[in-house]
Design a protein around this motif. Structure first.
Motif, PDB file in Angstrom:
ATOM      1  N   PHE A 191       0.826  -1.610   0.228  1.00  0.00           N
ATOM      2  CA  PHE A 191      -0.306   0.245  -0.014  1.00  0.00           C
ATOM      3  C   PHE A 191       0.928   1.187  -0.474  1.00  0.00           C
ATOM      4  N   ASP A 192       2.416   1.388   0.524  1.00  0.00           N
ATOM      5  CA  ASP A 192       3.428   1.877   0.938  1.00  0.00           C
ATOM      6  C   ASP A 192       3.658   2.550  -1.480  1.00  0.00           C
TER       7      ASP A 192
ATOM      8  N   GLU B 128       3.480   5.220  -6.178  1.00  0.00           N
ATOM      9  CA  GLU B 128       3.561   4.321  -7.607  1.00  0.00           C
ATOM     10  C   GLU B 128       2.420   4.703  -8.214  1.00  0.00           C
ATOM     11  N   THR B 129       1.325   5.726  -9.178  1.00  0.00           N
ATOM     12  CA  THR B 129       0.144   5.469  -9.455  1.00  0.00           C
ATOM     13  C   THR B 129       0.283   4.163 -10.697  1.00  0.00           C
ATOM     14  N   GLY B 130      -0.738   3.642 -10.671  1.00  0.00           N
ATOM     15  CA  GLY B 130      -1.058   3.093 -11.525  1.00  0.00           C
ATOM     16  C   GLY B 130      -1.748   1.534 -11.129  1.00  0.00           C
ATOM     17  N   LEU B 131      -2.110   0.022 -12.098  1.00  0.00           N
ATOM     18  CA  LEU B 131      -3.904  -0.755 -12.049  1.00  0.00           C
ATOM     19  C   LEU B 131      -2.609  -1.882 -10.802  1.00  0.00           C
ATOM     20  N   TYR B 132      -3.337  -1.961  -9.593  1.00  0.00           N
ATOM     21  CA  TYR B 132      -3.234  -2.696  -8.677  1.00  0.00           C
ATOM     22  C   TYR B 132      -3.696  -3.635  -8.185  1.00  0.00           C
ATOM     23  N   LEU B 133      -3.382  -5.207  -8.955  1.00  0.00           N
ATOM     24  CA  LEU B 133      -4.241  -6.562  -9.069  1.00  0.00           C
ATOM     25  C   LEU B 133      -4.075  -7.151  -8.203  1.00  0.00           C
TER      26      LEU B 133
END
Length: 323
Positions: A166-167, A172-177
């Protein structure tokens, strides 16, 4: 030429570091110029905007030693047109995209875009593909969290890794799956639950509720009944996927075969063989048929060949059918 208001709006968006607003105003200026008969200028403005919108290439992050292999990154290139899902689900996916692109407008009214999404359904029904489509449409790097590697036997270690993730989501903006999410999102009241996993779930609930990043977080599961009910309240949207309908099977086959499809195609048998198979199984059957046609020096895939591949895939998944 551009109006005075457009010029002022363009300057304000630049000074306030609002790229989406800047692009919107630029496109408005292009439309204005086109309406004034300045086609070449309008074309040049649109071309500059299109170049600015193109991905800048893969982002390479240096993960801490204990996170290597836990987070995998990729730059998906699957367009939304390749997604074969029910219209209702497609509309909700498009709404996620639209809200993300207009997030600055929502923020001015104290609202936030949908960015915490749960995808539920049987394996191979398009959940991961939807995630890749979203990453591509939103121009975000996709980071897949290997949940099976996240959970360890050492007390406190899993929660510590969650905090690191979560840090990263914040940084780092992105899409986290989060794939196979039920591994950490299991119901806290289950008889086989242990104190450590309750703490892990509590940590996740806390982290996702406190998250105010611009990243998109997607949790994928095949087993919604195992999930703790408290999880559903933390997500902005929950999408349910099912096995493809007859029409979806037909659309999927047409999409994958494309120019390899024979001009005369017998659908009745093909759709019967497709019944009960997932999107992924039908997709792979089509690709197997294309490979077989190429290796046999054929230009097209006949219905009989695809039927054979579908039948082989069915036998591999469910065992040979009774005569």
């Amino acid at each position: 030429m551009a109006t005075a208001e457009q010029i002022k709006s363009l300057i304000r968006s630049h000074l306030s570091s609002d790229p989406e607003r800047f692009i919107t105003v630029a496109l408005q200026m292009a439309a204005h110029e086109a309406g004034q008969g300045h086609g070449a200028l309008a074309h040049d403005i649109r071309e500059m905007v299109d170049k600015a919108r193109q991905p800048k290439g893969a982002v390479i992050l240096k993960f801490p030693q204990d996170m290597r292999g836990l987070v995998l990154s990729e730059e998906p290139d699957i367009p939304i047109s390749a997604l074969v899902i029910p219209t209702a689900i497609r509309n909700r996916v498009e709404r996620i995209i639209h809200e993300y692109r207009q997030q600055q407008k929502l923020k001015t009214h104290g609202l936030t875009n949908r960015r915490k999404i749960m995808l539920i359904g049987p394996p191979g029904t398009g959940k991961t593909m939807t995630s890749r489509v979203l990453a591509r449409e939103l121009r975000l790097t996709m980071y897949t969290i290997q949940v099976d590697r996240l959970v360890t036997k050492f007390m406190g270690e899993t929660s510590a890794k969650l905090r690191q993730i979560f840090d990263l989501i914040q940084k780092e903006t992105g899409l986290y799956l989060f794939d196979e999410f039920d591994a950490i999102g299991g119901e806290r009241s289950l008889d086989n639950d242990v104190g450590e996993m309750r703490r892990v779930l509590n940590s996740f609930l806390q982290f996702i509720e406190q998250d105010i990043s611009d990243s998109v977080i997607i949790a994928v599961t095949n087993s919604p009944k195992l999930l703790d009910r408290a999880l559903f309240r933390r997500f902005d949207d929950v999408l349910y996927y099912e096995q493809p309908t007859t029409e979806e099977c037909k659309s999927l086959i047409q999409n994958v075969l494309g120019a390899f499809m024979a001009s005369k195609f017998t659908w009745k048998t093909i759709l019967k063989e497709s019944d009960g198979l997932s999107h992924a199984e039908i997709d792979q059957s089509c690709r197997d048929a294309i490979k077989q046609a190429i290796l046999s020096d054929k230009q097209k895939v006949e219905a009989s060949l695809l039927g054979q591949m579908l039948n082989e895939r069915r036998n591999a998944c469910f065992g040979r059918r009774a005569p």
